[in-house]
Design an enzyme around this catalytic site. Structure first.
Site, short mmCIF file in Angstrom:
data_model
loop_
_atom_site.label_atom_id
_atom_site.label_comp_id
_atom_site.label_asym_id
_atom_site.label_seq_id
_atom_site.Cartn_x
_atom_site.Cartn_y
_atom_site.Cartn_z
N LYS A 1 -9.14 -0.52 -12.30
CA LYS A 1 -8.88 -0.79 -10.54
C LYS A 1 -7.49 -0.78 -10.30
O LYS A 1 -6.78 -1.42 -10.80
CB LYS A 1 -9.41 -2.17 -10.17
N THR B 1 -8.03 -10.66 1.29
CA THR B 1 -8.38 -9.71 0.22
C THR B 1 -9.20 -10.82 -0.81
O THR B 1 -9.55 -10.23 -1.95
CB THR B 1 -7.97 -8.78 -0.33
N GLY C 1 -11.59 -12.36 -3.13
CA GLY C 1 -12.97 -12.01 -3.62
C GLY C 1 -13.06 -10.57 -3.98
O GLY C 1 -14.33 -10.20 -4.20
N THR C 2 -12.11 -9.89 -3.92
CA THR C 2 -12.25 -8.55 -4.00
C THR C 2 -12.90 -7.99 -5.39
O THR C 2 -13.82 -7.28 -5.27
CB THR C 2 -10.91 -7.70 -3.79
N GLY C 3 -12.56 -8.50 -6.42
CA GLY C 3 -12.99 -8.19 -7.80
C GLY C 3 -14.48 -8.57 -7.87
O GLY C 3 -15.13 -7.82 -8.54
N CYS C 4 -14.65 -9.89 -7.66
CA CYS C 4 -16.16 -10.31 -7.70
C CYS C 4 -17.02 -9.55 -6.75
O CYS C 4 -17.99 -9.07 -7.45
CB CYS C 4 -16.04 -11.82 -7.27
#
Length: 263
Positions: A175, A206, A208-211
């Site tokens: 990412k 932003t 919580g983007t990865g989860c």
């Protein structure tokens, strides 16, 4: 009535509701799959940081997993915060016989820079968890933590993907959200490169983007998509969620998991 695809998240709880188990289940609901959970750790967390976390006993994690899988069944599994080497080892053992896609989000640190994985657990992630992954979704910090490769631009993302794949997952999704310019991600299986690009939105909220992205990939895999199609659909969903991120508390607010219902 037809049962929707079933997706299980094994991760930590975010008391602020923006990341972790809460983000996973919101994403799954938004995408039309049935979300289920194994809570591996509990955090005291809000918009300004993580004030503390407590991992659950390995047996509690094992029993939650078996309770869901042995009765309800699953079509895909996603892992997030696992906190300790013991829990990583436990979860990797449970996933070793999984006959469904597994998405590993190798959570090492929170959005605010707070550690969420014990230092001694990093090698266990490399040697036990990554080999059972269908898709692993590290951000650039996690790539460096796992492989030592420091990504400085798109030109080094292929090298990073190869380094991650060396630990055994089928696909690596690197990412590039922390780079300058458009938001570009690379999905690689050792042979084929798939690039996913989106406009970068000027929005600091932003959390919580990865989860959210990893849960979206797992959801689309559960629907029967191949990894490139699942990542493309997940990228479209997370881009909208980032665009709709909203202020909450005194710090960084969450992405908007329900943006599609408001567009």
């Amino acid at each position: 009535m037809q049962t929707p695809p079933r997706v299980l998240t094994v991760a930590g709880s975010d008391s602020g509701g923006g990341a972790g188990i809460q983000a996973d289940l919101k994403t799954m609901l938004a995408l039309g799959v049935h979300g289920m959970s194994v809570i591996a750790a509990v955090t005291a967390q809000n918009s300004v940081g993580v004030q503390g976390y407590w991992e659950l006993p390995a047996e509690a994690v094992r029993q939650q997993f078996r309770s869901v899988v042995d009765d309800i069944g699953v079509d895909a599994i996603k892992t997030g915060m696992l906190a300790s080497a013991e829990l990583v080892e436990t979860v990797a053992g449970l996933l070793a016989d999984a006959e469904v896609p597994v998405v590993v989000d190798p959570v090492g640190v929170s959005k605010h820079g707070d550690p969420l994985l014990a230092a001694e657990a990093v090698d266990t992630v490399r040697t036990r968890l990554l080999p059972v992954a269908t898709v692993v979704t590290p951000n650039l910090y996690e790539v460096e933590q796992l492989t030592g490769v420091k990504v400085t631009g798109e030109s080094t993302m292929r090298e990073a993907a190869e380094a991650v794949l060396a630990f055994g997952p089928k696909w690596a999704l690197i990412k590039g959200g922390h780079l300058e310019g458009e938001a570009a991600d690379l999905l690689f299986d050792g042979r084929r490169e798939h690039w996913f690009r989106a406009e970068r939105h000027d929005n600091r909220h932003t959390h919580g983007t990865g989860c959210t992205l990893a849960s979206a990939v797992a959801s689309f895999l559960a629907m029967g998509n191949e990894p490139p199609q699942a990542v493309a659909a997940a990228k479209e969903y997370i881009t909208g969620a980032i665009r709709g991120g909203f202020p909450l508390g005194a710090g960084i607010g969450p992405v908007d998991h329900g943006w599609r219902s408001r567009d």
